[in-house]
Motif scaffolding. Structure first.
Motif, PDB file in Angstrom:
ATOM      1  N   GLU A   1      15.058   5.828  -7.081  1.00 25.20           N
ATOM      2  CA  GLU A   1      13.620   5.619  -7.067  1.00 25.20           C
ATOM      3  C   GLU A   1      13.327   4.323  -6.307  1.00 25.20           C
ATOM      4  O   GLU A   1      14.175   3.437  -6.218  1.00 25.20           O
ATOM      5  N   PRO A   2      12.128   4.205  -5.729  1.00 27.91           N
ATOM      6  CA  PRO A   2      11.787   2.988  -4.979  1.00 27.91           C
ATOM      7  C   PRO A   2      11.549   1.821  -5.916  1.00 27.91           C
ATOM      8  O   PRO A   2      11.384   1.981  -7.134  1.00 27.91           O
ATOM      9  N   GLU A   3      11.509   0.616  -5.323  1.00 29.69           N
ATOM     10  CA  GLU A   3      11.226  -0.569  -6.118  1.00 29.69           C
ATOM     11  C   GLU A   3       9.808  -0.495  -6.678  1.00 29.69           C
ATOM     12  O   GLU A   3       8.929   0.157  -6.120  1.00 29.69           O
ATOM     13  N   ARG A   4       9.588  -1.145  -7.809  1.00 30.96           N
ATOM     14  CA  ARG A   4       8.292  -1.113  -8.458  1.00 30.96           C
ATOM     15  C   ARG A   4       7.277  -1.936  -7.669  1.00 30.96           C
ATOM     16  O   ARG A   4       7.613  -2.959  -7.065  1.00 30.96           O
ATOM     17  N   VAL A   5       6.016  -1.500  -7.702  1.00 26.60           N
ATOM     18  CA  VAL A   5       4.955  -2.199  -6.986  1.00 26.60           C
ATOM     19  C   VAL A   5       4.540  -3.439  -7.770  1.00 26.60           C
ATOM     20  O   VAL A   5       4.758  -3.544  -8.982  1.00 26.60           O
ATOM     21  N   ALA A   6       3.925  -4.386  -7.040  1.00 24.50           N
ATOM     22  CA  ALA A   6       3.456  -5.614  -7.678  1.00 24.50           C
ATOM     23  C   ALA A   6       2.350  -5.327  -8.682  1.00 24.50           C
ATOM     24  O   ALA A   6       2.260  -5.991  -9.721  1.00 24.50           O
ATOM     25  N   ALA A   7       1.500  -4.347  -8.408  1.00 26.27           N
ATOM     26  CA  ALA A   7       0.419  -3.975  -9.318  1.00 26.27           C
ATOM     27  C   ALA A   7      -0.081  -2.594  -8.917  1.00 26.27           C
ATOM     28  O   ALA A   7      -0.195  -2.298  -7.724  1.00 26.27           O
ATOM     29  N   PRO A   8      -0.396  -1.732  -9.879  1.00 25.29           N
ATOM     30  CA  PRO A   8      -0.971  -0.428  -9.534  1.00 25.29           C
ATOM     31  C   PRO A   8      -2.431  -0.578  -9.132  1.00 25.29           C
ATOM     32  O   PRO A   8      -3.093  -1.548  -9.515  1.00 25.29           O
ATOM     33  N   PRO A   9      -2.971   0.342  -8.357  1.00 26.75           N
ATOM     34  CA  PRO A   9      -4.385   0.255  -7.968  1.00 26.75           C
ATOM     35  C   PRO A   9      -5.308   0.607  -9.130  1.00 26.75           C
ATOM     36  O   PRO A   9      -4.873   1.191 -10.126  1.00 26.75           O
TER      37      PRO A   9
ATOM     38  N   ARG B   1      -6.250 -10.595  -7.024  1.00 26.77           N
ATOM     39  CA  ARG B   1      -6.835  -9.447  -6.342  1.00 26.77           C
ATOM     40  C   ARG B   1      -5.796  -8.866  -5.381  1.00 26.77           C
ATOM     41  O   ARG B   1      -5.420  -9.499  -4.400  1.00 26.77           O
ATOM     42  N   PHE B   2      -5.362  -7.646  -5.670  1.00 29.06           N
ATOM     43  CA  PHE B   2      -4.313  -7.025  -4.866  1.00 29.06           C
ATOM     44  C   PHE B   2      -4.845  -5.962  -3.912  1.00 29.06           C
ATOM     45  O   PHE B   2      -4.196  -5.650  -2.928  1.00 29.06           O
ATOM     46  N   TYR B   3      -6.007  -5.366  -4.202  1.00 28.92           N
ATOM     47  CA  TYR B   3      -6.483  -4.232  -3.420  1.00 28.92           C
ATOM     48  C   TYR B   3      -7.911  -4.431  -2.939  1.00 28.92           C
ATOM     49  O   TYR B   3      -8.724  -5.104  -3.595  1.00 28.92           O
ATOM     50  N   ARG B   4      -8.196  -3.815  -1.796  1.00 29.93           N
ATOM     51  CA  ARG B   4      -9.560  -3.655  -1.302  1.00 29.93           C
ATOM     52  C   ARG B   4      -9.963  -2.204  -1.520  1.00 29.93           C
ATOM     53  O   ARG B   4      -9.149  -1.286  -1.327  1.00 29.93           O
ATOM     54  N   TYR B   5     -11.232  -1.998  -1.889  1.00 31.95           N
ATOM     55  CA  TYR B   5     -11.727  -0.658  -2.170  1.00 31.95           C
ATOM     56  C   TYR B   5     -12.872  -0.320  -1.221  1.00 31.95           C
ATOM     57  O   TYR B   5     -13.658  -1.181  -0.841  1.00 31.95           O
ATOM     58  N   ARG B   6     -12.949   0.978  -0.886  1.00 26.50           N
ATOM     59  CA  ARG B   6     -13.996   1.447   0.023  1.00 26.50           C
ATOM     60  C   ARG B   6     -14.432   2.832  -0.420  1.00 26.50           C
ATOM     61  O   ARG B   6     -13.607   3.712  -0.684  1.00 26.50           O
TER      62      ARG B   6
END
Length: 807
Positions: free
Chosen positions: A301-309, A316-321
C-alpha cells in the motif's frame, strides 16, 4: 423673446418632470422606520426563564458565561424557538496561536452545527479569522470593516437601551444590531419584554406571507463546512459498525498465465480509534486458501497522506473549488474539486460529490500526490449509500495502483464491495472476540498502514477456554521464497525444456527499503533490484539482469518459406538500469541504459557458406512515460541502440547493411483488468511497436516469457512493426480449480513473409489447481493458427506445465 410652440411644449415637459422628480428625491431622503426584528439581543443560558411567551421572530443569541453542558444549551435553544424566536449562539474566543484558535473554533462551531442544524445562528465577535467565514453566519463588532466579505455584520450597541437601539436601526449601516442584555435579572426581563413588544405586529395589521424563491449560492468552503457538520453529527450518532462485504485483489505476477486474483469474505469492525478487518474464505485464483495466522505475503500500500481532504485540520492542506452540480445515483450533489496547497506533501487531488439536501458524502474520487514508495500511482473512487435516514456509509471502494517492484511493474486493483452494515450492534465486542478466536486472517489499521494481527498463546499452564484472546501487531513479512518447477514444450526448442528453481524476494534489504528479486532455475537466472526512494525523494533507481544457459533456434524465413541452412543457435543475456520519477499523481518518467548480448552459433543444418554474425552486443537508451487513469495502465517508450563490433554476415547482399549498426525501437501499451463479479475477472491489453533500421536480430519477437503470443513458438515471428491485442477471462469453477481462457491477435509485418502485414491469432486455456504439499499447479495450452511447426506444417501447439510453492 419669442417662444415658439415647440419651445413652449419643451418648457412644460421640464416643469412636469421636475415636479415629479422632487417628491421622489424627498422620499429617499426620509429616514427608514425603526425595525424591531433587526435588533438581536444576547442573554445567558439561564436567562431563558425571563423570555416572554411570544418573541415574534426576535433573534435571541445565547452567550456562555461559564463552561456549560450541551444539554443546557439545547434546553435554552428550545426555549427560544418554542416562543417563536430565532435562536443563535455567540461562540466565545479560543486560546493559542492563530492556527490553534481557528482549529478550535472550527471544531466547536462544527459540533454546534451538527447538533442544532442550520436554523441556529452562529455569531463571533470581531476580529475574525477569514478562514472561519464559511463556518459562521455573522460577525459582531463596532465597524463594518470588522466583518470579512460574505458574512453579515451585526453592529454592537454601546448600551442595553431598547429605545436607542430602535433609533439606531433607522440610520442603516448594518445587517443587524446587537444588544447585550445585562446580567441583572430585572433589567434583562424588561429589555426582552420591550423588544418582543416592539417586534409584535399591530392587532389590526394585515400579515402577508412571503415566499423566498431565490437562495444565495453557497461557496465551496461553505459546502465543505456543512459537510463537516454532517460528518460530526453522524459520528456522534453512530459509534460502532460491523460491515460485511467482499474484497477482491487483482495483480499480475511473472510466471502465472493470467492475473492473480485473491478474494475473501471481509468483515470490517469499526469503532472510535480502531478499525480491524477479518478475512474469511480466502481464495487464490479461485482456489481455497488453507491456513491461518500471518501470511508470508507483504501488504502493499502507498504511504499515508499528511491529511485527508474535507476534514478539519490544524494547518490548511487543501484548496477547494465548486465545479457545479451533478446527480449520482439519483442524488443531487454539489461537486467540489480539491487540490493540495503545498505540492511538497503527500496528499490527494480529486473531486467530492456532496448531497445538496443533507451535505452527506455520496462519492469521492482522488489520486494520491508525491508518492515516494514502490506504489508510484494510486487512484481511488469511494461510493456511499444511505443505510438509514441520515446515515451514509461506504458501499464500494475501487482502488487502482501501479506497483514498481524489482524487475516487474504490475497494476494492482483492490475492489471492496460492502453488502451489509450493522450499526451499533450490542454484541460488537463478542463478535470481535469470536473473530480473534477464529482461523481467519486479521488486520488492523495503524498509523503505519494495515498490519497483520498475531494471536498470542494464552498465559498459564491451563488457560481458561473463555479467557480473552491476546492479539498484537505482527512484524511485517519482508521476505518471500517461491519454489517453481515445470516443463515447456515449444516447437522452436528441440526437446521439451524442463525448468526448476527458487525465487527469493526481499522487500526491505538490509532495512534500507531496497527490494531484491533473485531467481535461479538451472538454465535461467535473473537478478533485479529496486530502490523506491533515493534520499527520500521521488527518484527511484532500479536494475535487472538475466541470462539463459540453454540455446534455442533462431529460424530464418524468406517469402514465407523456412531457409533451414540459414538457421542459427542463439543464447541471449540482458542487463539494464534506470531512473524513475513521478511527474504527476498519474504519470512517471523512466530513463535508463540497456545492454543486450546474444551469443550466435551455427545450428546443425547451417550451410557452410553462410557467414555467422558476430555475437550481438548492443548498448541502448530507454525513455518511457508511464501512468494510469480510470483503471487503464499505459506507457509510451523509445529505445535507440547501437551495436558494437558490427560486421558483414550472411550470404546475400540483403542480409547485411551498415545502416543496421544502430537502430531505434518505440511503441505504446495499454491494459486494464475488469472484475466482472467475484470469481470472474477479465483483462484486455493493446500494444503497438515500430522502429527504424531493424534487421533479423533487432526486430521484435514473440517469446516464451516476455511478449507472449498464445500458441506461437518463441522467436518464430520476427517483426519490425505491428499491433497486438490480448484478452483473457478467468473463472473460479469450484473451490479447487480455476479456468483461464485466452485470445491473442497480432497484426504485424514480418519481413520473412514479405512486406505485407499478416495476422497471427492464437487461443489458449489453462487449468489451475492445488496439489499435495501446498503446491499450486497450472497446465497451460496454446494454439497458433498460423504458426509454422518445425516440420513446416501450419498450426503450432505450445504447452507449459508449472508448479509453485510459497514459503
Amino acid at each position: 423673446m419669442v417662444m415658439t410652440e415647440r419651445s413652449l411644449y419643451a418648457c412644460l415637459l421640464v416643469l412636469i418632470l421636475s415636479g415629479w422628480a422632487a417628491p421622489q428625491a424627498s422620499a429617499q431622503d426620509t429616514a427608514q422606520p425603526p425595525c424591531a426584528t433587526c435588533v438581536a439581543t444576547t442573554i445567558l443560558y439561564g436567562q431563558t426563564l425571563l423570555l416572554p411567551e411570544k418573541l415574534h421572530g426576535l433573534t435571541v443569541v445565547l452567550r456562555q458565561d461559564s463552561p456549560a453542558a450541551v444539554e443546557a444549551l439545547a434546553a435554552a435553544i428550545e426555549a427560544v424557538q418554542s416562543r417563536g424566536g430565532r435562536a443563535g449562539v455567540l461562540v466565545p474566543p479560543a486560546q493559542g496561536t492563530r492556527a490553534e484558535q481557528a482549529f478550535a473554533l472550527k471544531q466547536r462551531i462544527t459540533e454546534l452545527r451538527s447538533r442544532f442544524g442550520p436554523d441556529v445562528v452562529v455569531v463571533l465577535r470581531a476580529p475574525v479569522d477569514p478562514e472561519l467565514t464559511p463556518y459562521i453566519d455573522a460577525v459582531a463588532g463596532q465597524d463594518a470593516s470588522d466583518a470579512p466579505p460574505g458574512v453579515q455584520f451585526w453592529r454592537v450597541l454601546p448600551d442595553a437601551d431598547v429605545t436607542r437601539a430602535l433609533s439606531a436601526t433607522t440610520a442603516g449601516g448594518a445587517d443587524r444590531w446587537l444588544l447585550d442584555a445585562p446580567d441583572d435579572v430585572l433589567e434583562a426581563r424588561l429589555i426582552l419584554q420591550d423588544l418582543a413588544r416592539a417586534a409584535a405586529p399591530p392587532a389590526d395589521a394585515f400579515v402577508e406571507g412571503i415566499e423566498v424563491s431565490g437562495v444565495r449560492r453557497l461557496t465551496a468552503e461553505e459546502i465543505v463546512a456543512r459537510h463537516q457538520a454532517f460528518a460530526a453529527g453522524q459520528a456522534r450518532r453512530v459509534k460502532r459498525t460491523i460491515s460485511t462485504g467482499i474484497l477482491q485483489l487483482t495483480f499480475e505476477a511473472p510466471g502465472f498465465p493470467a492475473p492473480v486474483t485473491i478474494t475473501s469474505d471481509t468483515v470490517i469492525y469499526a469503532a472510535p480509534g480502531r478499525t480491524e478487518l477479518e478475512q474469511r474464505e480466502i481464495r487464490v485464483n479461485g482456489l481455497a486458501f488453507k491456513g491461518s495466522g500471518v501470511p508470508r505475503l507483504p501488504i502493499l500500500e502507498p504511504e499515508r497522506v499528511a491529511a485527508p481532504p474535507l476534514t478539519i485540520t490544524l494547518d490548511r492542506f487543501y484548496r477547494y473549488r465548486l465545479v457545479g452540480e451533478e446527480r449520482v445515483g439519483g442524488v443531487r450533489c454539489h461537486v467540489i474539486a480539491f487540490e493540495p496547497v503545498d505540492d511538497a506533501l503527500t496528499l490527494f487531488r480529486g473531486r467530492a460529490w456532496i448531497a445538496v439536501d443533507s451535505f452527506a458524502m455520496v462519492r469521492v474520487a482522488a489520486t494520491q500526490t508525491r508518492l515516494t514508495g514502490a506504489i508510484v500511482s494510486s487512484e481511488q473512487v469511494d461510493d456511499f449509500r444511505e443505510v438509514r435516514p441520515g446515515i451514509w456509509l461506504l458501499s464500494r471502494s475501487d482502488v487502482r495502483q501501479l506497483y514498481e517492484g524489482a524487475a516487474h511493474r504490475t497494476p494492482i486493483h483492490r475492489l471492496l464491495t460492502i453488502t451489509a452494515h450493522d450499526i451499533d450492534p450490542p454484541d460488537f465486542d463478542a463478535r470481535l472476540e469470536a473473530a480473534y478466536r477464529s482461523p481467519s486472517i486479521m488486520l488492523r489499521d495503524t498509523e503505519d498502514g494495515y498490519r497483520y494481527l498475531r494471536r498470542q498463546p494464552a498465559a498459564g499452564d491451563r488457560p481458561q477456554p473463555d479467557a480473552p484472546v491476546v492479539v498484537d501487531v505482527a512484524e511485517r513479512a519482508d521476505r518471500v521464497r517461491t519454489l517453481a518447477a515445470g516443463l515447456i514444450i515449444d516447437p522452436n526448442i528441440s526437446v521439451p525444456l524442463p525448468f526448476a528453481g527458487i525465487s527469493y524476494v526481499d522487500f526491505d534489504l538490509f532495512d534500507t527499503g531496497t527490494q531484491l528479486n533473485a531467481f535461479f532455475g538451472g538454465s535461467y537466472a535473473q537478478l533485479a533490484f529496486s530502490i523506491p526512494s533515493l534520499g527520500g525523494t521521488r527518484w527511484q533507481l532500479a536494475g535487472r539482469a538475466f541470462g539463459i544457459a540453454t540455446s534455442f533456434n533462431d529460424r530464418s524465413f524468406r517469402n514465407g518459406r523456412e531457409i533451414y541452412d540459414e538457421n542459427l543457435s542463439q543464447r541471449p543475456a540482458h542487463a539494464s538500469a534506470w531512473l524513475l520519477r513521478s511527474i504527476s499523481p498519474r504519470l512517471t518518467i523512466r530513463a535508463g541504459y540497456e545492454f543486450d548480448y546474444t551469443r550466435l552459433r551455427r545450428a546443425d543444418e547451417t550451410a557452410a557458406a553462410f557467414v555467422v554474425p558476430a555475437d550481438q552486443v548492443s548498448h541502448g537508451f530507454l525513455l518511457a512515460l508511464e501512468g494510469q487513469r480510470a483503471g487503464w495502465a499505459g506507457s509510451l517508450w523509445w529505445n535507440p541502440a547501437r551495436r558494437s563490433g558490427w560486421r558483414r554476415w550472411g550470404r546475400t547482399a540483403g542480409d547485411y547493411s551498415p545502416a543496421h549498426a544502430d537502430f531505434q525501437r518505440y511503441g505504446a501499451r495499454v491494459s486494464r483488468s475488469f472484475p466482472v463479479r467475484p470469481g470472474l475477472v477479465a483483462r484486455v491489453e493493446g500494444a503497438f511497436m515500430a522502429g527504424h533500421d531493424l534487421d533479423r536480430f533487432s526486430r521484435y519477437a514473440f517469446g516464451t516469457f516476455d511478449n507472449r503470443l498464445r500458441g506461437y513458438p518463441s522467436a518464430l515471428v520476427r517483426y519490425d512493426r505491428g499491433a497486438i491485442v490480448r484478452g483473457s477471462a478467468s473463472w473460479a469453477l469450484a473451490p479447487l480449480a480455476r479456468l483461464d481462457l485466452f485470445v491473442d491477435s497480432a497484426q504485424v509485418r514480418d519481413r520473412g513473409f514479405g512486406d505485407a502485414f499478416r495476422n497471427y491469432t492464437g487461443v489458449g486455456a489453462a487449468i489451475e489447481a492445488p496439489a499435495p504439499f501446498g503446491l499450486l499447479t497450472a497446465v497451460e495450452w496454446g494454439y497458433g493458427f498460423r504458426g509454422r511447426d518445425a516440420d513446416g506444417s501450419q498450426g503450432t501447439h505450445v504447452i507449459r506445465l508449472s508448479a509453485f510453492k510459497v514459503f
